[in-house]
Motif scaffolding. Sequence first.
Motif, mmCIF file in Angstrom:
data_model
loop_
_atom_site.group_PDB
_atom_site.id
_atom_site.type_symbol
_atom_site.label_atom_id
_atom_site.label_comp_id
_atom_site.label_asym_id
_atom_site.label_seq_id
_atom_site.Cartn_x
_atom_site.Cartn_y
_atom_site.Cartn_z
ATOM 1 N N VAL A 1 0.839 -1.205 0.000
ATOM 2 C CA VAL A 1 0.000 0.000 0.000
ATOM 3 C C VAL A 1 0.873 1.254 0.000
ATOM 4 C CG1 VAL A 1 -1.653 1.307 1.371
ATOM 5 C CG2 VAL A 1 -2.010 -1.115 0.971
ATOM 6 N N THR A 2 1.999 1.208 0.731
ATOM 7 C CA THR A 2 2.921 2.350 0.695
ATOM 8 C C THR A 2 3.436 2.580 -0.727
ATOM 9 O OG1 THR A 2 3.605 1.667 2.884
ATOM 10 C CG2 THR A 2 4.945 3.344 1.808
ATOM 11 N N PRO B 1 12.188 -15.057 4.503
ATOM 12 C CA PRO B 1 11.019 -14.261 4.895
ATOM 13 C C PRO B 1 11.011 -12.862 4.270
ATOM 14 C CG PRO B 1 12.023 -15.281 6.812
ATOM 15 C CD PRO B 1 12.961 -15.508 5.670
ATOM 16 N N TYR B 2 12.192 -12.237 4.185
ATOM 17 C CA TYR B 2 12.252 -10.887 3.616
ATOM 18 C C TYR B 2 11.921 -10.918 2.129
ATOM 19 C CZ TYR B 2 14.650 -10.230 8.012
ATOM 20 O OH TYR B 2 14.950 -10.213 9.344
ATOM 21 N N VAL B 3 12.483 -11.923 1.445
ATOM 22 C CA VAL B 3 12.207 -12.030 0.014
ATOM 23 C C VAL B 3 10.713 -12.247 -0.213
ATOM 24 C CG1 VAL B 3 12.595 -13.422 -2.047
ATOM 25 C CG2 VAL B 3 14.503 -12.857 -0.552
ATOM 26 N N VAL B 4 10.093 -13.056 0.637
ATOM 27 C CA VAL B 4 8.661 -13.297 0.478
ATOM 28 C C VAL B 4 7.883 -12.000 0.674
ATOM 29 C CG1 VAL B 4 6.667 -14.518 1.388
ATOM 30 C CG2 VAL B 4 8.827 -15.689 1.192
ATOM 31 N N VAL B 5 8.283 -11.196 1.665
ATOM 32 C CA VAL B 5 7.578 -9.932 1.892
ATOM 33 C C VAL B 5 7.693 -9.023 0.669
ATOM 34 C CG1 VAL B 5 7.601 -7.787 3.224
ATOM 35 C CG2 VAL B 5 7.723 -9.983 4.404
ATOM 36 N N ILE B 6 8.915 -8.889 0.140
ATOM 37 C CA ILE B 6 9.107 -8.013 -1.025
ATOM 38 C C ILE B 6 8.342 -8.555 -2.230
ATOM 39 C CG2 ILE B 6 10.801 -7.161 -2.678
ATOM 40 C CD1 ILE B 6 12.829 -7.116 -0.406
ATOM 41 N N ALA B 7 8.492 -9.858 -2.482
ATOM 42 C CA ALA B 7 7.840 -10.441 -3.645
ATOM 43 C C ALA B 7 6.325 -10.333 -3.526
ATOM 44 C CB ALA B 7 8.256 -11.904 -3.804
ATOM 45 N N ASN B 8 5.796 -10.590 -2.343
ATOM 46 C CA ASN B 8 4.347 -10.516 -2.172
ATOM 47 C C ASN B 8 3.851 -9.087 -2.318
ATOM 48 O OD1 ASN B 8 3.973 -13.217 -1.835
ATOM 49 N ND2 ASN B 8 4.037 -13.143 0.392
ATOM 50 N N ALA B 9 4.641 -8.125 -1.844
ATOM 51 C CA ALA B 9 4.239 -6.732 -2.006
ATOM 52 C C ALA B 9 4.200 -6.379 -3.492
ATOM 53 C CB ALA B 9 5.195 -5.813 -1.267
ATOM 54 N N LEU B 10 5.206 -6.827 -4.247
ATOM 55 C CA LEU B 10 5.213 -6.551 -5.690
ATOM 56 C C LEU B 10 4.047 -7.255 -6.369
ATOM 57 C CD1 LEU B 10 8.988 -6.719 -6.693
ATOM 58 C CD2 LEU B 10 7.525 -4.717 -6.503
ATOM 59 N N LEU B 11 3.744 -8.471 -5.894
ATOM 60 C CA LEU B 11 2.643 -9.236 -6.482
ATOM 61 C C LEU B 11 1.316 -8.517 -6.313
ATOM 62 C CD1 LEU B 11 1.350 -11.925 -7.556
ATOM 63 C CD2 LEU B 11 1.282 -12.663 -5.193
ATOM 64 N N SER B 12 1.106 -7.941 -5.130
ATOM 65 C CA SER B 12 -0.199 -7.317 -4.909
ATOM 66 C C SER B 12 -0.228 -5.859 -5.337
ATOM 67 C CB SER B 12 -0.601 -7.456 -3.439
ATOM 68 O OG SER B 12 0.491 -7.233 -2.599
ATOM 69 N N PHE C 1 -2.826 -4.709 -7.918
ATOM 70 C CA PHE C 1 -4.197 -4.686 -7.406
ATOM 71 C C PHE C 1 -4.401 -3.501 -6.467
ATOM 72 C CE2 PHE C 1 -2.756 -8.860 -8.462
ATOM 73 C CZ PHE C 1 -3.726 -9.278 -9.339
ATOM 74 N N ALA C 2 -3.383 -3.259 -5.643
ATOM 75 C CA ALA C 2 -3.468 -2.106 -4.758
ATOM 76 C C ALA C 2 -3.520 -0.825 -5.594
ATOM 77 C CB ALA C 2 -2.271 -2.085 -3.811
ATOM 78 N N ALA C 3 -2.703 -0.768 -6.641
ATOM 79 C CA ALA C 3 -2.664 0.435 -7.475
ATOM 80 C C ALA C 3 -3.972 0.624 -8.234
ATOM 81 C CB ALA C 3 -1.484 0.362 -8.448
ATOM 82 N N ALA C 4 -4.564 -0.486 -8.691
ATOM 83 C CA ALA C 4 -5.831 -0.366 -9.414
ATOM 84 C C ALA C 4 -6.922 0.144 -8.482
ATOM 85 C CB ALA C 4 -6.246 -1.710 -10.005
ATOM 86 N N THR C 5 -6.801 -0.170 -7.196
ATOM 87 C CA THR C 5 -7.806 0.281 -6.238
ATOM 88 C C THR C 5 -7.577 1.739 -5.851
ATOM 89 O OG1 THR C 5 -7.678 -1.951 -5.356
ATOM 90 C CG2 THR C 5 -8.946 -0.370 -4.089
ATOM 91 N N LEU C 6 -6.299 2.109 -5.642
ATOM 92 C CA LEU C 6 -5.996 3.441 -5.115
ATOM 93 C C LEU C 6 -5.780 4.486 -6.198
ATOM 94 C CD1 LEU C 6 -3.608 2.442 -2.194
ATOM 95 C CD2 LEU C 6 -5.960 3.253 -2.051
ATOM 96 N N GLY C 7 -5.283 4.061 -7.360
ATOM 97 C CA GLY C 7 -4.919 5.011 -8.418
ATOM 98 C C GLY C 7 -6.064 5.926 -8.835
ATOM 99 N N PRO C 8 -7.205 5.356 -9.267
ATOM 100 C CA PRO C 8 -8.279 6.227 -9.762
ATOM 101 C C PRO C 8 -8.759 7.266 -8.741
ATOM 102 C CG PRO C 8 -8.668 3.953 -10.412
ATOM 103 C CD PRO C 8 -7.491 3.936 -9.479
#
Lengths: 536, 334
Positions: free
Chosen positions: A347-348, A404-415, A418-425
Amino acid sequence: MSPKAVRHILPPRPWRVRAAALLAAAVGLLIAAVLWAIVSAAAGQPAAAGSRLDIAHLVRMTALQAGLTTVLSLAVGVALAWCLNRLRFPGRGLVIGLFSAAIVTPGIVVAFGLLSVWGRNGWINRTAETLLGAPIGNIAFGLGGILFAHVVLDAAFAARVLLARLDAVPDARLKIGQSLGLGPFRRFALIDWPAISGALPGLAAIIFLLAFTSFPIVLLLGGGPANQTLEVAIYAAVRQDFDLNGAVLLALVQIAACSFVILAASALPPVPTSLGPTAGQRWRDRPVAQLVQWLVLAVCLVGFLAPLLAVLADGVSAGLSVLAQANFWRAAAASLVIGTLSALLAVTLALTLGMGRAASSQPLLRTGLSLPVFAYLAVPAVVLSLGFFLLVRALGVAPGSAAPYVVVIANALLSLPFAAATLGPPIEAIARTRGKLIRSLGISGLRQFLAVEYPLIGRDIGIALALAFCFSLGDLGVIALFGTQDFQTLPLMMYRALGSYRSNDAAAIAAILLVLTIVAFVGLPRLVERLSNARA
Amino acid sequence: MVTFTRLALAVLAGLASSAALAQDKPTLTIYTYDGFASEWGPGVPLKEGFEKTCGCTVNWVAADSSIGTLRRVQLEGETTEADIIVGLDTAIAGEARATGLFAEHGLALDNLVLPGQWTDAQFVPFDYSHFAFMHDTDSMPEPPTSFEELIALPENVKIAIQDPRSATPGLGLVLWVKAAYGDRAGEIWQGLAPHILTVTREWSESYSLFLEGEVDMVLSYTTSPAYHILEEDDETIKAALFEEGHLPQIEVAGILKSSEQQDLARDFLAYLTSQEGQAVIPTTNWMFPVVDLGGKLNPVFATLPQPEKSLSLAEEEIAADSRAWIAEMLAAMQ
């Protein structure tokens, strides 16, 4: 509105643009580093046997499948959003949460849920056999099966995003429309369409990319190598042939194809949209239209929710003995921590990129700032996994402790998409509709966020957090090579259970994942909305 | 929020480093596949058993598949942390050997009970089972008794198999068909194609399809029924025996040349093939042990029907031609 005209509206926010540009560059560098790491590792490998892949054929097939998925998903998504916007019934919030849960549930869980309903031995065929004396046949496999599964996943997500746009149509517009006595068609064309059309290109790009790079579903339901995607071919190149150069080549083809779609989508000018849910002006359509809406909703409920209910039913009937295992609770704790961290990160990132994009009026810069949003979707997961692994090693970190850190970064990039499609407009909408006011008041960037943006997009932030949180509950593709025995999340535990014949435990974990997802989806947006309202 | 983030990071670091080990004891790092190291697999009891005597700590590192473990050490080369890989099989042993990363095990291995003689100087076998198609006696009381009989069945009889490029049983089936039919393999694949409902990435997905009743048969092992008998009290799942004979999958372990603990690694492989180590395997990995366990082998395993004929392929042949055979199979699927 021409860029020039926009520039006079937007308050100058150089820091927002800089921060976004910095982030975009960082993501770009990360992807470049991943590819570079693989190419330099490939230099140490003996040349692999030449690839026999017909790349053009693969791209054509994949694009066809993804194109069909996109068109179908958007059509169903618009119809579903239209119904949900008009109808009010008890449990509506829960239904909306359930619809959105499909996309973030691990693909393989949804696929098996679909089979429980539509498969040869599924509910529908069994019922047909009892009632009609003959099954209706197996429709869940082949290209049809792939499309069906993708539409279940993607249309519900599209509906979720579009519904938020429709719910944000200002009361004033509705009042005017109602007083003019608009029929259902004209109402859709004049009031709804302008509200949702701005979100469509971004959604189309996401859905196309998801389908283009879809992996587990295509393999499971595709019926075999005849229905392949480029992503599957890349996986084979890395895994079977260990042809790293070939994998990078294929990855570049995929990135190029995806970038084309992304650029096409983001080159379209943004359409100003309205903000926030309205007070709930009730304006029912005519009875005939209402009947159609109930019908569409009923069909979607059967089509979309039945597979998820099947997952829940399978989990409960399998027994929840897995709850008694200490490992389950450790895995659940790991999943929750990782989900929370990657949701905050995603989200950040989405806010920073979105605000930077909204604050700039140059088309080229705007496009550049929207590219990194799609990084994860365009780069094949197996390539990312391999590249991250090599990078972590090059940094001198043990892969097990970096996991664990790689999973956090990868998951953030993955979502992120979707986060941008929700917040962008909505962020764009604020810049365009309140920019002049903000500019004339001379409000600082920080106050603009706290006093104007946050209260208005609080609910959207909640939705984005929920999406990102659930995505990272479901995904693990990227640490395939990293694993250690001590680090385990719920989906990983589910796969391990399946691999050890423990299909009952796997079914129970799948059901628990789904429940967590739904709780997050229904709960998080409300929580954040309440917080942002309290502040405003 | 900051406090929470910090707390979460601390938890995360804790999760990552719970393997932080006492420094006075040597650590034996073993790469294996997921299922082996899972809480249900043999990894846990093997670790416990070996740590009792070795004065060391066993650290399992699980990749998503056995081929994944090999790819990982290939990427890491000389700098790998791994002392041992557990879980390769005879179908990829040739490719693994060609990497030059594996040391000789130096074990006598004279008490093995395996299909065929074991003469490998680098890889140590630790379990085996024959590939076979499972069927459910409720829905398919009379299974086919050969590939040709399976092909001749009506087209609505469906099977699920695994992709030979990602799953070892999938590769095993390609080799099995080749070993049984030689030049006729392409023809057999053409015949099987209409029966193949889908080709999954992993064994677990196709096996789930079978358990859900979506397919009539699935490629697995002759020992798979033991799980259902012992853990679920279900006697209806059986392996169909084919007249052509069956190809065994023999799982192997090997020591990395780069390991600085060659002796400790050798001790582990000796333990893995000892009576005590082998006693763990049958009811955790659901495969046959490679030594005669006598009364310690669960009696259910003795009741499992086994093929009369065990097929084999030379390692050199597999290494040289398996790609072409996979291409032949994929071409028949198109």
